[in-house]
Design a protein around this motif. Structure first.
Motif, PDB file in Angstrom:
ATOM      1  N   TYR A  68       0.849  -1.187   0.000  1.00  0.00           N
ATOM      2  CA  TYR A  68       0.000   0.000   0.000  1.00  0.00           C
ATOM      3  C   TYR A  68       0.889   1.244   0.000  1.00  0.00           C
ATOM      4  O   TYR A  68       1.914   1.257   0.693  1.00  0.00           O
ATOM      5  N   TRP A 122      -2.070   5.931   2.405  1.00  0.00           N
ATOM      6  CA  TRP A 122      -3.415   5.374   2.246  1.00  0.00           C
ATOM      7  C   TRP A 122      -3.775   4.378   3.333  1.00  0.00           C
ATOM      8  O   TRP A 122      -4.898   3.877   3.376  1.00  0.00           O
ATOM      9  N   PRO A 154      -7.569   0.658   1.220  1.00  0.00           N
ATOM     10  CA  PRO A 154      -8.068   0.302  -0.108  1.00  0.00           C
ATOM     11  C   PRO A 154      -7.444  -1.027  -0.535  1.00  0.00           C
ATOM     12  O   PRO A 154      -6.565  -1.556   0.161  1.00  0.00           O
ATOM     13  N   GLY A 199      -2.144   4.936  -8.398  1.00  0.00           N
ATOM     14  CA  GLY A 199      -3.528   4.624  -8.072  1.00  0.00           C
ATOM     15  C   GLY A 199      -4.023   3.321  -8.633  1.00  0.00           C
ATOM     16  O   GLY A 199      -3.305   2.324  -8.652  1.00  0.00           O
ATOM     17  N   TYR A 240     -13.320   4.952  -6.598  1.00  0.00           N
ATOM     18  CA  TYR A 240     -12.281   5.442  -5.711  1.00  0.00           C
ATOM     19  C   TYR A 240     -11.090   6.095  -6.394  1.00  0.00           C
ATOM     20  O   TYR A 240     -10.230   6.639  -5.710  1.00  0.00           O
ATOM     21  N   TYR A 254      -8.136   8.272  -4.491  1.00  0.00           N
ATOM     22  CA  TYR A 254      -6.758   7.828  -4.306  1.00  0.00           C
ATOM     23  C   TYR A 254      -5.801   8.232  -5.421  1.00  0.00           C
ATOM     24  O   TYR A 254      -4.647   8.524  -5.157  1.00  0.00           O
TER      25      TYR A 254
END
Length: 174
Positions: free
Chosen positions: A7, A11, A17, A37, A53, A57
């Motif tokens: 990740y 984030w 996510p 992203g 999303y 992001y």
């Protein structure tokens, strides 16, 4: 069992996510460059996520940018019978090395160790946090999920052999 997920460090929160298998998988080619992203042509579930999303992001990415990433090694589950007096019965073996565990998928039960979990139950600290491990019973069988999270590490966005990649920044340059 061991699975490593990645990740961008910014984030990571109580809920994260979707993870990727490597930092470079977060590179998205766009018409005029790159983004950090999500993009997933051909994968219906990932496309749905990206549609909802990507605005949250995705962000522009330029050659030379440094992005910190965190890895999470998922170590599997172990069941235990926990008792309010702090005693317990393990129905499996705890991982040798881990730095996070949660009970029954409830992020409010996040602990650094099994010892912390049993101490907090015995001290009734859970009641203050509003969790439901043992608030209504003296004993409960639960599933504990274990993981080993890394510290954030810087990765350099660059082009290598004509392909966009993230490369770990050597410790000497950090």
């Amino acid at each position: 069992m061991s699975d490593i997920e990645w990740y961008p460090a910014d984030w990571v929160d109580e809920t994260c996510p979707p993870a990727k298998a490597a930092p470079s998988e977060f590179i998205v080619s766009i018409e005029d460059g790159f983004e950090l992203g999500y993009s997933a042509p051909g994968d219906a579930v990932a496309e749905e996520f990206a549609r909802h999303y990507s605005n949250l992001y995705n962000r522009p990415l330029s050659i030379g940018d440094v992005v910190e990433f965190i890895s999470c090694e998922r170590l599997g589950d172990v069941d235990a019978t926990l008792r309010r007096d702090g005693t317990y019965v393990l129905h499996g073996t705890l991982p040798a090395v881990y730095n996070a565990l949660i009970v029954d998928g409830d992020i409010d039960t996040l602990c650094d160790s099994f010892e912390e979990l049993t101490r907090r139950i015995q001290c009734r600290e859970w009641d203050e946090l509003g969790t439901l491990i043992l608030t209504d019973v003296d004993e409960r069988r639960v599933t504990m999920t274990f993981a080993n999270w890394s510290d954030p590490a810087p990765y350099l966005f660059e082009i290598v052999d004509g392909k966009p990649v993230f490369s770990l920044v050597p410790a000497a340059k950090q």
